[in-house]
Scaffold this active site. Structure first.
Site, mmCIF file in Angstrom:
data_model
loop_
_atom_site.group_PDB
_atom_site.id
_atom_site.type_symbol
_atom_site.label_atom_id
_atom_site.label_comp_id
_atom_site.label_asym_id
_atom_site.label_seq_id
_atom_site.Cartn_x
_atom_site.Cartn_y
_atom_site.Cartn_z
ATOM 1 C CG HIS A 236 4.343 4.668 9.421
ATOM 2 N ND1 HIS A 236 3.752 3.737 8.597
ATOM 3 C CD2 HIS A 236 4.797 5.648 8.598
ATOM 4 C CE1 HIS A 236 3.853 4.141 7.330
ATOM 5 N NE2 HIS A 236 4.476 5.300 7.306
ATOM 6 C CG ASN B 59 7.117 3.800 4.335
ATOM 7 O OD1 ASN B 59 6.480 4.199 5.285
ATOM 8 N ND2 ASN B 59 6.687 3.888 3.086
ATOM 9 C CG HIS C 218 8.433 7.972 6.106
ATOM 10 N ND1 HIS C 218 8.105 8.258 4.812
ATOM 11 C CD2 HIS C 218 7.399 7.265 6.609
ATOM 12 C CE1 HIS C 218 6.904 7.760 4.536
ATOM 13 N NE2 HIS C 218 6.445 7.154 5.617
ATOM 14 C CB CYS D 46 7.013 12.400 2.059
ATOM 15 S SG CYS D 46 6.043 13.869 2.387
ATOM 16 N NE ARG E 17 -1.347 2.720 2.717
ATOM 17 C CZ ARG E 17 -0.982 3.932 3.125
ATOM 18 N NH1 ARG E 17 -1.033 4.953 2.295
ATOM 19 N NH2 ARG E 17 -0.510 4.120 4.340
ATOM 20 C CG ASP E 18 3.057 4.274 3.142
ATOM 21 O OD1 ASP E 18 2.798 5.201 2.363
ATOM 22 O OD2 ASP E 18 3.522 4.456 4.274
#
Lengths: 327, 327
Positions: free
Chosen positions: A212, A254, A214, A245, A20-21
Site C-alpha cells: 500500500h 494514495n 502513497h 495523510c 474508504r481510504d
C-alpha cells in the site's frame, strides 16, 4: 531475485481503496447513493478487491457514517472481494452483520504513530485486534491486517524492519490470511521496499502480502517496481489518487489506480482492470468531491493516446520550429 | 543484470537541464541576469553538468535569445561541465566561440517527430549533425547527441528499438563522447527502459549513456530505477520539474531534479548534489516563471523532514481520533 522482469501475463491483484481510504480524507460528505454507484462502477472495472467503507464510529469519521447502508446497497460482482476497515470489536460485529468478504484491521508499526492515530500503544492495539480476530474466527470472513507506517513514521523517522517483521509474525501466528505493508505517509524508497518484501516473502511464504503505497514524494510507482521484482502480486491503489495523510501537509495521496494499472499493463502484467473504464470513473470523481484529481493518466492520457501532427507547423509551434528544438 | 541494488556510494552523474530545457518551455522571458544567477546557484549545488542554454535562432526560441550573454556571464565552477544545445553549424560556431565544455546535438528517433520538431527528415538531420561533429572535431568541446522520442513517438506510437540502436551506432561511429536517450513525451516504461539500456550498454560499452526522462505519465522515477538496475549512471533532470512537451497537452515536464536526487540518495547513491540547496532553488523558481513548480519534495518535504506530534489530538485530528483510523 530482485530482478525487474516483464510481466508475461502474470496476474496482479489490485484492491481499489478509494471508497474508504480516499473518501475518508475528503472534506465533503459523498451521498450514500453516490458512494454505492461509485463502488458498483469500480466493481465492474475488474478489481480483485474493493475496500468499501469503514465500520468506525460515525462521530469519528462522519464521511463514512453510512457504512451499513453502503455495504448493503452495493451490487456484488462475482469474483470481486469486498473488504471493509474494522477498528475494534464493535466494528467487527457491525461488519459481520453486513456480509462482508474481508475485514481489514489496522495498527501501526510505530509507537508514536499508533498513539496518534489510534490513541493507544501498539500492545493495546495488538491485543484489541487479537480479540477481533478471535471474534471473526469461524465465520466466512477473511482477515487482513494493514500495518501502518511500515516504511517510516512521520514523527519518529525510520521504523526498524524488525518491528515490522515482528508484527507480521505475531499476526501470522493468529492465522490471518494476509497483511498489508502500508507506506502511510510516503516514506518508502525502492531499496527499502526490496528488503522488507524479500524478508516477508521469505519468512511468511503462505501469507497474502499486499503493498500500500502513497505517492507523497513521487516514489509510489518506483516502489511498485521494486515490490514487483520481489514477486509481490497484490497492491492497493486509489482511483484518482484520492487519500492522503493528515500529518503531512501538502502531501498527495494514495498511489493512483489508473497510473498503476497503466504502468503494470505496459510492463506486461495482467491486472484484469479495464483502464478506459477506470479512467472515466476517476475523471468523474471531481464532481463528487469538488476538486480535480491529480493522477497522471487523467491529465496526460495514456501512452497509446497518440496525438495528431500539427497541420501547420508555423502556426502551431511558433516557438519550436526552425532550428528551435525540443530534446 | 537488471537487479535493483543499493547504491553503496556509487557515483551518479546528474545534469541539470532547467536553464535550457526548462526555461525554453516557459511563457515568460527570464531576464539574463536572473538566468545567470540561477545557473550560478545550480553550479554550486554539485551537479556534474549544467545545460546552460541553446544556440538556436533567437527568433525560433526567444526565451533563450540571450545565449551568448548567459554563457559568458556565468561563473564556471571547477568540476562542473557546461553544456549547450547546438542545432546546426551556425549554432556550433556561436557555441564554440563561447568556451563551452560540451555541445549537445539533437535529433529524433521517429521520422514524424523529427519532421515536426526539426522540419526535416531523419537522414537530413543526421547529415547536418555529422557536419557539426566534423566542425567541432579538434576543439576541446565534447559532443553529446540527444536522441528524442527514443521510447515512443507522440504521433507514431512505438519507435522500434532497432531505429534507436541504429542511430546510436551511427553517432558512435562518428566518435561522439555520449548519447542521451530521451523520453521526450513520457512514453517510456520500466521493462522497455531495461531492454534499451541493456542493449546500448552491451554494444557500446565505451559510450557515455545518459537517460532523460519526462514524468508525463508518472513513470520517470520508476524508469530511473530500471535504468539504474542496468548500470546507467548519468541522468538529466530539471529543477522544479520544469519543461514539458508542446505535443502532449497537460503533460508535466522533465523529471524533477530534487525528487530524483532525493530518491537516489535514499537508495544509497552519491549524486554529490546538495538537496537542501537544490530544493531552495526550485522553490525560488516560482518568482522567476510566474507559477508554482510541481515537484514532490518542494510540496511535501523530504522523507527525513519529520513532523511534530499533535499537541492535542482532540483538536488537531478530529476526524482521525477515537476509533477513526488511517491505514
Amino acid at each position: 531475485m530482485s530482478s525487474i522482469q516483464p510481466g508475461q501475463g502474470k496476474r496482479i491483484f489490485m484492491q481499489e481503496v478509494c471508497p474508504r481510504d480516499g473518501l475518508q480524507n475528503e472534506a465533503v460528505f459523498v451521498e450514500t447513493a453516490d458512494k454505492i454507484a461509485l463502488i458498483d462502477r469500480l466493481s465492474l472495472c475488474g478489481f480483485a478487491k474493493v475496500e468499501v467503507t469503514s465500520f468506525t464510529s460515525p462521530k469519528a469519521i462522519p464521511a463514512l457514517r453510512d457504512a451499513e447502508a453502503v455495504m448493503k446497497g452495493i451490487q456484488k460482482v462475482a469474483g470481486v472481494e469486498y473488504s471493509v476497515l474494522v477498528p475494534n470489536m464493535r466494528g467487527a460485529e457491525r461488519a459481520i452483520a453486513c456480509n462482508i468478504d474481508e475485514a481489514n484491521l489496522v495498527m501501526s508499526c510505530s509507537e508514536s504513530h499508533n498513539n496518534t492515530n489510534l490513541r493507544m500503544g501498539r500492545e493495546a492495539s495488538f491485543n484489541q485486534l487479537k480479540q477481533v480476530i478471535r471474534e471473526i474466527e469461524g465465520t466466512s470472513v477473511a482477515v487482513n491486517v494493514s500495518l501502518s507506517a511500515a516504511f517510516g513514521c512521520p514523527f519518529e523517522g525510520n521504523v526498524p524492519e524488525k518491528d515490522v517483521m515482528s508484527l507480521v509474525d505475531r499476526f501470522a501466528g493468529l492465522g490471518v490470511r494476509g497483511v498489508t505493508l502500508c507506506d502511510t505517509t510516503g516514506m518508502a524508497y525502492p531499496t527499502q521496499v526490496l528488503n522488507l518484501c524479500r524478508n516477508v516473502k521469505k519468512f511468511f511464504p503462505a501469507l497474502e502480502v499486499t503493498l500500500h503505497f502513497h505517492d507523497t514524494r513521487g516514489l509510489a510507482l518506483a516502489n511498485t517496481v521494486a515490490a514487483l521484482s520481489e514477486g509481490i502480486d497484490r497492491f492497493d491503489s486509489s482511483a484518482g489518487g484520492l487519500g492522503g495523510c493528515p500529518y503531512a501537509p501538502g502531501a498527495s495521496g494514495n498511489v493512483c489506480s489508473e497510473d498503476m494499472v497503466h504502468m503494470l499493463s505496459l510492463m506486461g502484467f495482467d491486472t484484469q482492470v479495464n483502464l478506459a473504464d477506470l479512467t472515466g470513473i476517476s475523471r468523474s470523481l471531481a464532481s463528487l468531491i469538488g476538486h480535480e484529481v491529480h493522477g497522471s493518466i487523467v491529465r496526460a492520457g495514456r501512452r497509446d493516446d497518440l496525438h495528431a501532427m500539427p497541420e501547420s507547423l508555423e502556426q502551431s509551434f511558433k516557438g519550436f520550429i526552425k532550428d528551435g528544438v525540443k530534446a
